[in-house]
Design a protein around this motif. Structure first.
Motif, PDB file in Angstrom:
ATOM      1  N   GLU A  48      67.052  33.366  61.907  1.00  0.00           N
ATOM      2  CA  GLU A  48      66.079  33.448  62.998  1.00  0.00           C
ATOM      3  C   GLU A  48      66.718  33.173  64.354  1.00  0.00           C
ATOM      4  O   GLU A  48      66.339  33.773  65.359  1.00  0.00           O
ATOM      5  CB  GLU A  48      64.912  32.486  62.743  1.00  0.00           C
ATOM      6  N   PHE A  91      61.783  37.621  62.078  1.00  0.00           N
ATOM      7  CA  PHE A  91      60.496  37.359  62.716  1.00  0.00           C
ATOM      8  C   PHE A  91      60.696  37.340  64.237  1.00  0.00           C
ATOM      9  O   PHE A  91      60.018  38.041  64.964  1.00  0.00           O
ATOM     10  CB  PHE A  91      59.933  36.018  62.252  1.00  0.00           C
ATOM     11  N   THR A 113      55.225  34.387  63.787  1.00  0.00           N
ATOM     12  CA  THR A 113      55.489  33.442  62.702  1.00  0.00           C
ATOM     13  C   THR A 113      54.229  32.689  62.318  1.00  0.00           C
ATOM     14  O   THR A 113      53.899  32.572  61.123  1.00  0.00           O
ATOM     15  CB  THR A 113      56.588  32.446  63.134  1.00  0.00           C
ATOM     16  N   THR A 118      57.006  27.316  58.895  1.00  0.00           N
ATOM     17  CA  THR A 118      56.974  27.888  60.241  1.00  0.00           C
ATOM     18  C   THR A 118      57.726  27.048  61.268  1.00  0.00           C
ATOM     19  O   THR A 118      58.303  27.581  62.209  1.00  0.00           O
ATOM     20  CB  THR A 118      55.529  28.095  60.726  1.00  0.00           C
TER      21      THR A 118
END
Length: 220
Positions: free
Chosen positions: A128, A170, A176, A193
């Motif tokens: 991420e 994401f 998210t 998350t």
């Protein structure tokens, strides 16, 4: 009135983006016959194409951020007023959940239901960071060098990042949070998350600092 137009554009754009992400994930999974690669490919193509179309549509109104870290980065660069950042983020988050609800209604799923899709651990967080770093880098670089191609570059990058990151990219805190309310192909457990959002914020901050320096007036 101008701010209201921008906020409506951000709401609609983010909602349609999430409807695209979640809806194509559901459709892909249903039609793939258990082949996860085919489902991911369908999800990738729909998301990339939808993102290009949405940026082209809403860009002239709001900048087509659809993403709190993009709004933060844009404010840091002086293109968005800091006082507009909180309302932008609020409507992006609300729009994201509205898009998830719209997708669920189209496919006969419950309006919201917590995801059980496990996405956690250092490799996912690093993914991420990389995904968000690259997204912000593409936005800044293209906006300052060839702004007319930015929508296509962003769509292309997200399509690529679906495949080269372990997290399937994401790269968006609002996305998210909303995907945690969808126990479908695109979902993420609510408990996971926090790690994703922390990595996204760090990736966006790092990219904004580096690429703002790279694209200074002296280098152009």
């Amino acid at each position: 009135m101008m701010l209201m137009r921008r906020l409506v554009a951000e709401f609609l754009g983010t909602a349609l983006l999430l409807a695209t992400v979640v809806g194509s994930g559901i459709m892909g999974e249903r039609l793939a016959g258990g082949n996860v690669a085919i489902a991911l490919l369908a999800n990738t193509l729909a998301t990339g194409a939808g993102l290009v179309a949405l940026i082209l549509t809403f860009g002239p109104v709001s900048g087509a951020h659809f993403n709190p870290v993009v709004t933060f980065s844009d404010a840091w660069l002086g293109n968005t007023r800091w006082r507009d950042v909180p309302p932008y983020i609020v409507v992006q988050v609300i729009g994201a959940f509205a898009g998830v609800a719209a997708a669920h209604l189209m496919f006969g799923e419950p309006l919201f239901f917590a995801s059980q899709h496990i996405r956690t651990g250092p490799s996912q967080w690093w993914s991420e960071f990389v995904a968000t770093f690259g997204l912000v880098a593409v936005i800044i670089g293209c906006s300052r060098s060839r702004p007319t191609i930015t929508p296509f570059a962003v769509g292309a990058y997200i399509m690529a990042a679906y495949w080269f990151t372990a997290s399937t990219s994401f790269a968006n805190p609002a996305v998210t949070l909303a995907r945690a309310a969808s126990d479908t192909f695109a979902g993420i457990r609510p408990v996971d998350t926090g790690g994703f959002i922390a990595a996204q914020l760090l990736g966006a901050t790092t990219a904004t600092y580096i690429f703002n320096w790279l694209y200074t007036s002296e280098s152009r």
